[in-house]
Design an enzyme around this catalytic site. Structure first.
Site, short mmCIF file in Angstrom:
data_model
loop_
_atom_site.label_atom_id
_atom_site.label_comp_id
_atom_site.label_asym_id
_atom_site.label_seq_id
_atom_site.Cartn_x
_atom_site.Cartn_y
_atom_site.Cartn_z
N SER A 42 -5.71 -6.44 -3.83
CA SER A 42 -4.45 -7.12 -4.14
C SER A 42 -4.18 -8.10 -3.01
CB SER A 42 -3.30 -6.12 -4.30
OG SER A 42 -3.09 -5.39 -3.11
N HIS A 155 -5.63 -0.83 -7.93
CA HIS A 155 -6.51 0.11 -7.23
C HIS A 155 -6.93 1.28 -8.10
CE1 HIS A 155 -4.79 -1.23 -3.06
NE2 HIS A 155 -5.56 -2.13 -3.62
N GLU A 164 0.97 2.04 -4.82
CA GLU A 164 0.81 3.16 -3.89
C GLU A 164 2.06 4.03 -3.82
OE1 GLU A 164 -0.37 1.42 -0.13
OE2 GLU A 164 -1.77 0.09 -1.16
N GLU A 205 -8.12 4.18 -2.88
CA GLU A 205 -7.70 4.65 -1.55
C GLU A 205 -7.63 6.16 -1.47
OE1 GLU A 205 -4.20 2.40 -0.45
OE2 GLU A 205 -5.36 0.55 -0.28
N ASP A 242 4.31 1.22 -2.10
CA ASP A 242 3.86 -0.18 -2.06
C ASP A 242 3.77 -0.64 -3.50
OD1 ASP A 242 2.80 -2.66 -1.78
OD2 ASP A 242 0.89 -2.03 -0.88
N GLU A 286 7.30 -1.39 0.23
CA GLU A 286 6.49 -2.55 0.62
C GLU A 286 6.32 -3.46 -0.58
OE1 GLU A 286 2.75 -1.26 2.27
OE2 GLU A 286 1.74 -3.09 1.61
N ASP A 313 4.06 -7.45 3.02
CA ASP A 313 2.59 -7.47 3.16
C ASP A 313 2.10 -8.85 2.70
OD1 ASP A 313 -0.15 -7.15 2.94
OD2 ASP A 313 -0.07 -5.65 1.36
N LYS A 338 -2.36 -6.25 8.76
CA LYS A 338 -3.76 -6.13 8.37
C LYS A 338 -4.53 -7.21 9.12
CE LYS A 338 -2.98 -4.82 3.49
NZ LYS A 338 -2.66 -5.44 2.17
N HIS A 366 -4.85 -0.36 6.69
CA HIS A 366 -6.21 -0.54 6.19
C HIS A 366 -6.21 -1.53 5.01
CE1 HIS A 366 -5.68 2.54 2.71
NE2 HIS A 366 -4.60 1.83 2.89
N LYS A 389 -0.68 3.11 7.67
CA LYS A 389 -1.08 3.60 6.35
C LYS A 389 -2.57 3.37 6.21
CE LYS A 389 -0.59 -0.15 3.05
NZ LYS A 389 -0.13 -0.56 1.73
P1 PGA Z 1 -5.37 -4.36 -0.65
O1 PGA Z 1 -4.21 -3.30 -0.83
O2 PGA Z 1 -6.16 -3.98 0.53
O3 PGA Z 1 -6.11 -4.26 -1.96
O4 PGA Z 1 -4.69 -5.70 -0.49
C1 PGA Z 1 -3.49 -2.74 0.23
C2 PGA Z 1 -2.05 -3.17 0.19
O5 PGA Z 1 -1.61 -3.91 -0.70
O6 PGA Z 1 -1.31 -2.79 1.09
ZN ZN Z 2 0.55 -3.91 0.18
#
Ligand code: PGA
Ligand code: ZN
Length: 431
Positions: A42, A155, A164, A205, A242, A286, A313, A338, A366, A389
């Protein structure tokens, strides 16, 4: 500190059977550091560029041989001879060598792996653990883990829209107790799903990915599992979401999180979050809205910003610049971090520092495609972030990070502190 003498790179696998790049940095004295980059699904519109070969005959077009070649042919000659401990100078050189806004020339995947490998080599050179090398002697705060135990969105293959559903052991005494709570709730959730005849197969995940009657049903299941594992929902163990709402947005309206409700504007989604926060022990949401819906984010923050953490994010993509825009506009009150969204260790640290100065929370994260690399575990401790996370308490690429933190907590001994509930409270000080 000695000089960088050699960089090596290799195409390895991530947790979704796709290639990613791993780099080794070697110094004059023979110290070595290795790192491997992760990869998202995503992915935010504004993220740094992930360079892939696009050759349909190899790895379905996903190969990273070009990024590997860039390390060998273009990056190595540019950083050879640089002091390995001077992370800022190394990262500046990488950014200048690339010369593009989103690192599309050399590839942010190549650049980040070099940047992290250089940091790891500096730690090896100094014979210090990475969190200490990056964070100094005061880096003793263990983050609260957000364990993603129910997966949806892109996911997973199920009908759940929220990406999530995480459990957050805020009210336990140590990181080890938090991991234990997460694993026990995970087990209780598995039992609850089995009893109902629902699937216990997992998503990217490591969280379960059952088909459910509604997204709200996932919240009910989490509360039930927390209780069944012997914890009080909202006291020892809270909930974080999330939504990854950029995936629900079609440029104008959102797919509603309430089935049968069709499309809604940001106001409609905010109403859903408000109802969920009244009914469930949610401490953090999130990407509740899409990455460029600044007006919606302002409204969301106005409505819920005093009650819970609102984490950007896709909105901020670990960029200090985008974060500053959010701070000016009153959008969100926390940032997801990230490193591969921005591409170097130094820029990642800058985003964290910018958040801290503005009183925004920080969640180290992650990606859905991961390796056994544990850089982010050390990063969380080095920066006093207070939260991390890194998926379910299951699947090796997820547990590698939690396990690394368990070692760090052990290593710090009496000096270790657990961030606990202040890490999710508005205005909570973790430092
Ligand atoms: P992604 O998902 O690594 O697929 O972007 C993680 C997130 O959205 O936090
Ligand atoms: Zn996210």
């Amino acid at each position: 500190m000695s000089e960088i003498t050699r960089l090596d790179a290799v195409e390895i696998l991530d947790s979704r059977a796709r290639p990613t790049i791993a780099v080794e940095c070697v110094t004059e004295s023979g110290a070595r550091g290795r790192a491997a980059g992760p990869s998202g699904a995503s992915t935010g519109e504004h993220e740094a560029h992930e360079l892939r070969d696009g050759d349909p005959d190899r790895y379905r077009g996903q190969g990273v041989r070009g990024a590997v070649a860039n390390v060998h042919q273009r990056i190595a000659p540019a950083v050879r001879g640089m002091e390995v401990g001077d992370q800022e100078a190394i990262d500046r050189r990488l950014v200048e060598l690339d010369g593009t806004e989103h690192k599309s020339n050399l590839g942010a995947n190549a650049i980040l792996a070099v940047s992290m490998a250089a940091a790891a080599a500096a730690a090896a050179e100094a014979d210090r653990p990475l969190y200490r090398e990056l964070g100094g002697p005061d880096a003793t705060l263990l983050p609260v883990p957000q364990l993603n135990i129910l997966n949806g969105g892109v996911h997973a293959d199920n009908n759940v829209d929220v990406q999530e559903f995480m459990v957050v052991p805020v009210g336990v005494g140590s990181f080890a107790d938090a991991v234990r709570a997460g694993a026990e709730v995970y087990g209780a959730l598995e039992d609850a799903l089995s009893e109902r005849g629902l699937s216990t197969a997992v998503g990217d995940e490591g969280g379960f990915a059952p088909d459910l009657d509604s997204d709200e049903a996932a919240l009910e299941l989490l509360v039930e599992a927390i209780g069944a594992a012997g914890y009080h929902p909202g006291e020892e163990v809270a909930i974080a979401l999330d939504v990854a709402a950029s995936e629900l947005y079609d440029g104008d309206v959102y797919r509603s999180l309430e089935r049968g409700a069709g499309s809604v504007g940001s106001v409609g989604l905010i109403g859903v979050y408000e109802r969920w926060c009244d009914a469930y022990p949610i401490v953090s949401i999130e990407d509740g809205l899409a990455e460029d819906d600044w007006e919606g984010w302002r409204a969301l923050t106005g409505r819920l910003g005093e009650r819970i953490r609102l984490v950007g994010d896709d909105l901020f993509v670990t960029s200090a610049e985008r974060l500053k825009r959010g701070i000016e506009r009153g959008a969100a009150n926390a940032i997801l971090v990230k490193p591969n969204q921005i591409g170097t260790v130094t820029e990642t640290l800058r985003a964290i520092a910018t958040a801290r100065e503005a009183g925004y929370g920080q969640v180290i994260s992650h990606r859905s495609g991961e390796t056994e690399d544990t850089f982010i575990a050390d990063l969380a401790v080095a920066t006093d972030a207070g939260r991390i996370k890194t998926g379910a308490p299951a699947r090796g690429e997820r547990t590698a990070k939690y396990n690394r933190l368990l070692w760090i907590e052990r290593e710090l001994g009496e000096g270790a502190r657990y961030a606990g509930s202040p890490a999710v409270e508005r205005g909570g000080e973790t430092r």
